[in-house]
Design an enzyme around this catalytic site. Structure first.
Site, PDB file in Angstrom:
ATOM      1  N   ASN A 174       0.881  -1.174   0.000  1.00  0.00           N
ATOM      2  CA  ASN A 174       0.000   0.000   0.000  1.00  0.00           C
ATOM      3  C   ASN A 174       0.915   1.219   0.000  1.00  0.00           C
ATOM      4  O   ASN A 174       1.505   1.558   1.027  1.00  0.00           O
ATOM      5  CB  ASN A 174      -0.891  -0.015   1.250  1.00  0.00           C
TER       6      ASN A 174
ATOM      7  N   LYS B 248       0.157   4.192  -0.192  1.00  0.00           N
ATOM      8  CA  LYS B 248      -0.463   5.396   0.400  1.00  0.00           C
ATOM      9  C   LYS B 248      -0.228   6.578  -0.542  1.00  0.00           C
ATOM     10  O   LYS B 248      -0.144   6.386  -1.753  1.00  0.00           O
ATOM     11  CB  LYS B 248       0.052   5.628   1.821  1.00  0.00           C
TER      12      LYS B 248
ATOM     13  N   HIS C 166      -9.524   1.091   4.833  1.00  0.00           N
ATOM     14  CA  HIS C 166      -8.235   1.277   5.518  1.00  0.00           C
ATOM     15  C   HIS C 166      -8.444   2.201   6.717  1.00  0.00           C
ATOM     16  O   HIS C 166      -9.250   3.131   6.667  1.00  0.00           O
ATOM     17  CB  HIS C 166      -7.202   1.869   4.549  1.00  0.00           C
TER      18      HIS C 166
ATOM     19  N   GLU D 253      -6.879   4.618   7.794  1.00  0.00           N
ATOM     20  CA  GLU D 253      -6.727   6.060   7.502  1.00  0.00           C
ATOM     21  C   GLU D 253      -7.987   6.616   6.848  1.00  0.00           C
ATOM     22  O   GLU D 253      -8.349   7.774   7.062  1.00  0.00           O
ATOM     23  CB  GLU D 253      -5.475   6.274   6.639  1.00  0.00           C
TER      24      GLU D 253
ATOM     25  N   GLU E 210      -5.274  -4.876  10.507  1.00  0.00           N
ATOM     26  CA  GLU E 210      -4.252  -3.859  10.727  1.00  0.00           C
ATOM     27  C   GLU E 210      -4.558  -3.115  12.026  1.00  0.00           C
ATOM     28  O   GLU E 210      -5.365  -2.183  12.031  1.00  0.00           O
ATOM     29  CB  GLU E 210      -4.243  -2.848   9.571  1.00  0.00           C
TER      30      GLU E 210
ATOM     31  N   GLY F 119       2.572   2.337  10.750  1.00  0.00           N
ATOM     32  CA  GLY F 119       3.524   3.431  10.601  1.00  0.00           C
ATOM     33  C   GLY F 119       4.216   3.824  11.894  1.00  0.00           C
ATOM     34  O   GLY F 119       4.859   4.870  11.970  1.00  0.00           O
TER      35      GLY F 119
ATOM     36  N   SER G 139       3.545  -2.108  10.306  1.00  0.00           N
ATOM     37  CA  SER G 139       4.982  -2.184  10.561  1.00  0.00           C
ATOM     38  C   SER G 139       5.579  -3.554  10.231  1.00  0.00           C
ATOM     39  O   SER G 139       6.472  -4.033  10.936  1.00  0.00           O
ATOM     40  CB  SER G 139       5.308  -1.768  12.002  1.00  0.00           C
TER      41      SER G 139
HETATM   42  P1  13P Z   1       3.120   0.379   7.639  1.00  0.00           P
HETATM   43  O1  13P Z   1       3.606  -0.924   7.041  1.00  0.00           O
HETATM   44  O2  13P Z   1       3.860   1.576   7.132  1.00  0.00           O
HETATM   45  O3  13P Z   1       3.001   0.302   9.123  1.00  0.00           O
HETATM   46  O4  13P Z   1       1.623   0.579   7.080  1.00  0.00           O
HETATM   47  C1  13P Z   1       0.708  -0.446   7.217  1.00  0.00           C
HETATM   48  C2  13P Z   1      -0.487  -0.095   6.423  1.00  0.00           C
HETATM   49  O5  13P Z   1      -1.250   0.779   6.774  1.00  0.00           O
HETATM   50  C3  13P Z   1      -0.709  -0.824   5.175  1.00  0.00           C
HETATM   51  O6  13P Z   1      -1.988  -0.593   4.691  1.00  0.00           O
END
Ligand code: 13P
Length: 251
Positions: A9, A11, A95, A97, A167, A173, A212
Site C-alpha cells: 500500500n 499510500k 483502511h 486512515e 491492521e 507506521g 509495521s
Molecule cells: P506500515 O507498514 O507503514 O506500518 O503501514 C501499514 C499499512 O497501513 C498498510 O496498509
C-alpha cells in the site's frame, strides 16, 4: 493450503519516475517466487502506468479506495468501473486512515466493499482496533463488528471473493508491530467468526496482517497458521525491503 498474498500500500507516495524504478525492481525479484501472489496498491493517477508496465506479468495492482456509488454527481470520487478500466485486481476498502481521517463508517465501508465486488474487483477489507480500544479489552468486539457490518450487507459467501487485512491502528507506521501471537489471535477469531457461518469460505479466506511489517519480522508473522500474508505500507516503497517480505511469504 492457502496461497500467501503480499500487497503493498503505497499510500500517498510515488511519482512516475520513482514508480517505474520500484515496480521494475519488484517485478524482477518476484518473478521466480512460488506460493505467493504479490500486488501493489497505488494512488489513482498511477493506475494507468501500472497497467502499462505490469499487464501480463507476475505482479498485480490495485487502488486504495473507491466510491460506494456507481456514477453521478460525486465530485472527486472514483468508481469501481473506472478502476476496472485500468485492470485493477484489488482495491483496499476501509483502511484505517480512510476510517479515521475521512470518516468512513462501517456502513460506508460495507457499501464500498459491495461496489468493489460488483465491478469485479477483489476488495481487501481492512479492519483493526485503536490503541485505546485494545487497552480497554475491546479488540475482538471492534474487529468482529467491522466484519459483521460487511457480512450483514454482502453475505458471508461474498468473502469467497475478498481478502481481509487485520491492521491494528497502533501498529501502522509506528514501528510497533503486533507480536505474531497477538496477530494470530485476532486472525483466528476473524476466521472463527466466518467459520460459524460457512466453513469453506472461512477455510479459503486470505487474512493478511498489516502494521509495521518489515523484513525482520515478516517470516515469524507469516509462519502463524492464520496469517496468510501482509499488507505493507512503508516497506513497500523500498524494493529490497518489499522483496525480502515477499520472499518470507514464499518460503
Ligand atoms: P506500515 O507498514 O507503514 O506500518 O503501514 C501499514 C499499512 O497501513 C498498510 O496498509
Amino acid at each position: 493450503m492457502r496461497t500467501k498474498l503480499v500487497a503493498g500500500n503505497w499510500k500517498m507516495h510515488g511519482g512516475l519516475e520513482a514508480n517505474e524504478a520500484l515496480v521494475r525492481s519488484v517485478l524482477a525479484g518476484v518473478s521466480g517466487l512460488t506460493g505467493v501472489s504479490v500486488a501493489v496498491c497505488a494512488p489513482f493517477p498511477y493506475l494507468a502506468q501500472l497497467q502499462s508496465l505490469l499487464a501480463g506479468t507476475a505482479l498485480s495492482w490495485g487502488a486504495q479506495n473507491l466510491s460506494e456509488h456507481v456514477q453521478g454527481a460525486f465530485t472527486g470520487e472514483v468508481s469501481g468501473a473506472m478502476l476496472n478500466d485500468f485492470s485493477c485486481g484489488y482495491v483496499l476498502v476501509g483502511h484505517s486512515e480512510r476510517r479515521s481521517l475521512y470518516g468512513e463508517s462501517d456502513a460506508v465501508v460495507a457499501a464500498k466493499y459491495v461496489s468493489a465486488q460488483s465491478a469485479g474487483l477483489v476488495p481487501i477489507l481492512c479492519v483493526g482496533e485503536t490503541l485505546a480500544e485494545r487497552e480497554a479489552g475491546q479488540t475482538m468486539a471492534v474487529v468482529s463488528a467491522q466484519i459483521d457490518a460487511v457480512i450483514q450487507r454482502a453475505g458471508v459467501e461474498s468473502f469467497a471473493k475478498a481478502v481481509v487485512a487485520y491492521e491494528p491502528v497502533w501498529a501502522i507506521g509506528t514501528g510497533r508491530t503486533a507480536t505474531s501471537a497477538q496477530a494470530q489471535e485476532v486472525h483466528a477469531a476473524i476466521r472463527a467468526q466466518l467459520m460459524a457461518l460457512d466453513k469453506n469460505v472461512a477455510d479459503s479466506l486470505q487474512i493478511l496482517y498489516g502494521g509495521s511489517v518489515k523484513p525482520g519480522n515478516a517470516q515469524e508473522l507469516f509462519g502463524m497458521p492464520d496469517i496468510d500474508g501482509g499488507l505493507i505500507g512503508g516497506a513497500s516503497l523500498v524494493a529490497e525491503d518489499f522483496l525480502a517480505i515477499c520472499r518470507a511469504a514464499a518460503q
